[in-house]
Design a protein around this motif. Structure first.
Motif, PDB file in Angstrom:
ATOM      1  N   VAL A  55      -3.208  -5.212   1.369  1.00 29.03           N
ATOM      2  CA  VAL A  55      -2.633  -5.452   0.040  1.00 29.03           C
ATOM      3  C   VAL A  55      -1.786  -6.727   0.028  1.00 29.03           C
ATOM      4  O   VAL A  55      -1.125  -7.006  -0.966  1.00 29.03           O
ATOM      5  CB  VAL A  55      -1.795  -4.244  -0.447  1.00 29.03           C
ATOM      6  N   ASP A  56      -1.810  -7.512   1.110  1.00 24.01           N
ATOM      7  CA  ASP A  56      -0.981  -8.716   1.184  1.00 24.01           C
ATOM      8  C   ASP A  56      -1.273  -9.674   0.035  1.00 24.01           C
ATOM      9  O   ASP A  56      -0.388 -10.341  -0.471  1.00 24.01           O
ATOM     10  CB  ASP A  56      -1.117  -9.423   2.535  1.00 24.01           C
ATOM     11  N   HIS A  57      -2.507  -9.726  -0.406  1.00 27.31           N
ATOM     12  CA  HIS A  57      -2.884 -10.625  -1.490  1.00 27.31           C
ATOM     13  C   HIS A  57      -2.351 -10.161  -2.841  1.00 27.31           C
ATOM     14  O   HIS A  57      -2.373 -10.917  -3.809  1.00 27.31           O
ATOM     15  CB  HIS A  57      -4.409 -10.775  -1.546  1.00 27.31           C
ATOM     16  N   LEU A  58      -1.854  -8.945  -2.932  1.00 31.69           N
ATOM     17  CA  LEU A  58      -1.331  -8.403  -4.184  1.00 31.69           C
ATOM     18  C   LEU A  58       0.177  -8.601  -4.327  1.00 31.69           C
ATOM     19  O   LEU A  58       0.727  -8.347  -5.396  1.00 31.69           O
ATOM     20  CB  LEU A  58      -1.644  -6.906  -4.286  1.00 31.69           C
ATOM     21  N   ILE A  59       0.845  -9.032  -3.271  1.00 31.51           N
ATOM     22  CA  ILE A  59       2.290  -9.196  -3.310  1.00 31.51           C
ATOM     23  C   ILE A  59       2.608 -10.520  -3.999  1.00 31.51           C
ATOM     24  O   ILE A  59       1.955 -11.535  -3.765  1.00 31.51           O
ATOM     25  CB  ILE A  59       2.880  -9.156  -1.882  1.00 31.51           C
ATOM     26  N   THR A  60       3.621 -10.505  -4.839  1.00 38.30           N
ATOM     27  CA  THR A  60       4.008 -11.690  -5.598  1.00 38.30           C
ATOM     28  C   THR A  60       4.170 -12.900  -4.688  1.00 38.30           C
ATOM     29  O   THR A  60       3.674 -13.980  -4.984  1.00 38.30           O
ATOM     30  CB  THR A  60       5.322 -11.436  -6.363  1.00 38.30           C
ATOM     31  N   ILE A  61       4.868 -12.737  -3.585  1.00 40.67           N
ATOM     32  CA  ILE A  61       4.988 -13.776  -2.555  1.00 40.67           C
ATOM     33  C   ILE A  61       4.361 -13.201  -1.300  1.00 40.67           C
ATOM     34  O   ILE A  61       4.890 -12.266  -0.701  1.00 40.67           O
ATOM     35  CB  ILE A  61       6.462 -14.138  -2.277  1.00 40.67           C
ATOM     36  N   THR A  62       3.229 -13.748  -0.915  1.00 44.93           N
ATOM     37  CA  THR A  62       2.522 -13.217   0.251  1.00 44.93           C
ATOM     38  C   THR A  62       3.276 -13.558   1.536  1.00 44.93           C
ATOM     39  O   THR A  62       4.082 -14.499   1.553  1.00 44.93           O
ATOM     40  CB  THR A  62       1.097 -13.796   0.346  1.00 44.93           C
ATOM     41  N   ASP A  90      -1.493 -14.210  11.799  1.00 42.30           N
ATOM     42  CA  ASP A  90      -1.598 -12.954  11.052  1.00 42.30           C
ATOM     43  C   ASP A  90      -0.498 -12.942  10.004  1.00 42.30           C
ATOM     44  O   ASP A  90       0.633 -13.365  10.281  1.00 42.30           O
ATOM     45  CB  ASP A  90      -1.452 -11.755  12.003  1.00 42.30           C
ATOM     46  N   ALA A  91      -0.814 -12.499   8.821  1.00 36.15           N
ATOM     47  CA  ALA A  91       0.156 -12.376   7.722  1.00 36.15           C
ATOM     48  C   ALA A  91      -0.290 -11.220   6.839  1.00 36.15           C
ATOM     49  O   ALA A  91      -0.439 -11.351   5.636  1.00 36.15           O
ATOM     50  CB  ALA A  91       0.243 -13.678   6.943  1.00 36.15           C
ATOM     51  N   SER A  92      -0.501 -10.091   7.460  1.00 33.94           N
ATOM     52  CA  SER A  92      -1.119  -8.960   6.756  1.00 33.94           C
ATOM     53  C   SER A  92      -0.099  -7.911   6.333  1.00 33.94           C
ATOM     54  O   SER A  92       0.955  -7.757   6.942  1.00 33.94           O
ATOM     55  CB  SER A  92      -2.177  -8.303   7.651  1.00 33.94           C
ATOM     56  N   VAL A  93      -0.448  -7.223   5.264  1.00 35.40           N
ATOM     57  CA  VAL A  93       0.257  -6.012   4.841  1.00 35.40           C
ATOM     58  C   VAL A  93      -0.827  -4.997   4.512  1.00 35.40           C
ATOM     59  O   VAL A  93      -1.722  -5.271   3.709  1.00 35.40           O
ATOM     60  CB  VAL A  93       1.165  -6.241   3.612  1.00 35.40           C
ATOM     61  N   ARG A  94      -0.742  -3.849   5.161  1.00 37.73           N
ATOM     62  CA  ARG A  94      -1.740  -2.799   4.948  1.00 37.73           C
ATOM     63  C   ARG A  94      -1.087  -1.577   4.323  1.00 37.73           C
ATOM     64  O   ARG A  94       0.022  -1.196   4.691  1.00 37.73           O
ATOM     65  CB  ARG A  94      -2.403  -2.422   6.268  1.00 37.73           C
ATOM     66  N   GLU A  95      -1.826  -0.987   3.406  1.00 33.29           N
ATOM     67  CA  GLU A  95      -1.356   0.215   2.710  1.00 33.29           C
ATOM     68  C   GLU A  95      -2.016   1.439   3.332  1.00 33.29           C
ATOM     69  O   GLU A  95      -3.212   1.437   3.592  1.00 33.29           O
ATOM     70  CB  GLU A  95      -1.720   0.119   1.234  1.00 33.29           C
ATOM     71  N   LYS A  96      -1.202   2.483   3.540  1.00 32.66           N
ATOM     72  CA  LYS A  96      -1.716   3.734   4.088  1.00 32.66           C
ATOM     73  C   LYS A  96      -1.189   4.870   3.225  1.00 32.66           C
ATOM     74  O   LYS A  96       0.013   4.955   2.963  1.00 32.66           O
ATOM     75  CB  LYS A  96      -1.253   3.892   5.537  1.00 32.66           C
ATOM     76  N   GLU A  97      -2.095   5.714   2.766  1.00 35.41           N
ATOM     77  CA  GLU A  97      -1.670   6.885   1.990  1.00 35.41           C
ATOM     78  C   GLU A  97      -1.035   7.902   2.928  1.00 35.41           C
ATOM     79  O   GLU A  97      -1.533   8.147   4.023  1.00 35.41           O
ATOM     80  CB  GLU A  97      -2.861   7.498   1.265  1.00 35.41           C
ATOM     81  N   LEU A  98       0.048   8.485   2.463  1.00 39.74           N
ATOM     82  CA  LEU A  98       0.764   9.489   3.241  1.00 39.74           C
ATOM     83  C   LEU A  98       0.440  10.880   2.705  1.00 39.74           C
ATOM     84  O   LEU A  98       0.127  11.037   1.522  1.00 39.74           O
ATOM     85  CB  LEU A  98       2.271   9.232   3.158  1.00 39.74           C
ATOM     86  N   PRO A  99       0.521  11.886   3.572  1.00 44.65           N
ATOM     87  CA  PRO A  99       0.241  13.248   3.112  1.00 44.65           C
ATOM     88  C   PRO A  99       1.303  13.705   2.101  1.00 44.65           C
ATOM     89  O   PRO A  99       2.460  13.321   2.197  1.00 44.65           O
ATOM     90  CB  PRO A  99       0.308  14.086   4.394  1.00 44.65           C
ATOM     91  N   ARG A 100       0.860  14.496   1.152  1.00 43.86           N
ATOM     92  CA  ARG A 100       1.765  14.988   0.109  1.00 43.86           C
ATOM     93  C   ARG A 100       1.849  16.506   0.176  1.00 43.86           C
ATOM     94  O   ARG A 100       0.912  17.183   0.618  1.00 43.86           O
ATOM     95  CB  ARG A 100       1.266  14.567  -1.263  1.00 43.86           C
ATOM     96  N   THR A 101       2.950  16.998  -0.316  1.00 44.40           N
ATOM     97  CA  THR A 101       3.162  18.448  -0.385  1.00 44.40           C
ATOM     98  C   THR A 101       2.178  19.037  -1.390  1.00 44.40           C
ATOM     99  O   THR A 101       2.019  18.523  -2.489  1.00 44.40           O
ATOM    100  CB  THR A 101       4.608  18.755  -0.812  1.00 44.40           C
ATOM    101  N   THR A 102       1.516  20.107  -1.001  1.00 49.39           N
ATOM    102  CA  THR A 102       0.521  20.735  -1.876  1.00 49.39           C
ATOM    103  C   THR A 102       1.055  22.045  -2.434  1.00 49.39           C
ATOM    104  O   THR A 102       2.130  22.510  -2.073  1.00 49.39           O
ATOM    105  CB  THR A 102      -0.790  20.985  -1.102  1.00 49.39           C
ATOM    106  N   GLY A 103       0.275  22.637  -3.298  1.00 47.99           N
ATOM    107  CA  GLY A 103       0.617  23.932  -3.871  1.00 47.99           C
ATOM    108  C   GLY A 103       1.736  23.829  -4.897  1.00 47.99           C
ATOM    109  O   GLY A 103       2.059  22.755  -5.393  1.00 47.99           O
ATOM    110  N   ILE A 104       2.338  24.960  -5.174  1.00 46.78           N
ATOM    111  CA  ILE A 104       3.403  25.022  -6.179  1.00 46.78           C
ATOM    112  C   ILE A 104       4.588  24.162  -5.763  1.00 46.78           C
ATOM    113  O   ILE A 104       5.187  23.478  -6.584  1.00 46.78           O
ATOM    114  CB  ILE A 104       3.834  26.484  -6.427  1.00 46.78           C
ATOM    115  N   LYS A 105       4.912  24.163  -4.475  1.00 49.09           N
ATOM    116  CA  LYS A 105       6.027  23.359  -3.990  1.00 49.09           C
ATOM    117  C   LYS A 105       5.774  21.873  -4.283  1.00 49.09           C
ATOM    118  O   LYS A 105       6.702  21.122  -4.580  1.00 49.09           O
ATOM    119  CB  LYS A 105       6.233  23.582  -2.490  1.00 49.09           C
ATOM    120  N   GLY A 106       4.519  21.434  -4.223  1.00 44.87           N
ATOM    121  CA  GLY A 106       4.165  20.048  -4.498  1.00 44.87           C
ATOM    122  C   GLY A 106       4.471  19.620  -5.922  1.00 44.87           C
ATOM    123  O   GLY A 106       4.727  18.442  -6.182  1.00 44.87           O
TER     124      GLY A 106
END
Length: 190
Positions: A55-62, A90-106
């Motif tokens: 996502v480095d190319h999406l940052i206002t200032i890379t 190298d001048a990279s920024v990588r996005e990683k999805e994190l696990p989320r709380t599921t069920g009613i508690k989520g």
């Protein structure tokens, strides 16, 4: 994702001057490091993939922009021959999805939803100086940050920009002593 790309593209053209003038990154209060070379050139071997997970190319200032700004503020040519090349490996920024709380508690939990891992790898290579010296220094900087699932687009951009600022400051903290100790034959003391 497309919306972030559009906004980042629109803002990036005007953002670099703002970044340099007291915005997210300002190293002008530090004295430049003058090298006994005729020119200082910034080259990038890093090519942004322009696709997820990067996502480095999406940052206002890379991160690449930040290295260029760092070089323009902190390095100064003061000699009659030779050159110093600032090479962005190298001048990279990588996005990683994190696990989320599921069920009613989520339903009632606001989790950290994405993590951003940034990396800068930069070399400075001195060639053909008047003193006959050739040498190099390297620095590698990494930073990570995350955002909550309810973060606004503006806050996400602010968070990533802050990470880029911190990476540039870390780069400066590593490079200054490395230049002064390893490239000392071409450092001009003022």
């Amino acid at each position: 994702m497309l919306r972030r790309l559009f906004i980042a593209t629109c803002l990036s053209f005007a953002a670099l001057p703002a970044l340099a003038q007291g915005g997210a990154l300002d190293l002008s209060m530090k004295d430049p490091i003058t090298l006994d070379v005729a020119s200082i050139e910034v080259e990038s071997e890093y090519v942004a993939p322009m696709k997820e997970p990067n996502v480095d190319h999406l940052i206002t200032i890379t991160p690449s922009d930040a290295v260029r700004l760092w070089a323009s503020q902190r390095l100064k040519a003061g000699g009659s021959q030779g050159r110093a090349r600032v090479v962005i490996r190298d001048a990279s920024v990588r996005e990683k999805e994190l696990p989320r709380t599921t069920g009613i508690k989520g339903w009632f939990t606001k989790d950290q939803s994405e993590e951003y891992d940034g990396r800068l790898q930069v070399d400075i290579i001195v060639e053909g100086s008047a003193r006959g010296f050739s040498g190099s220094v390297s620095a590698t900087v990494t930073r990570s940050t995350s955002v909550r699932e309810d973060v606004s687009l503006a806050e996400r951009d602010k968070t990533m920009l802050a990470m880029v600022k911190e990476m540039a400051a870390d780069l400066d903290r590593q490079m200054e002593p490395a230049i002064k100790s390893n490239l000392f034959p071409v450092v001009i003391i003022q």
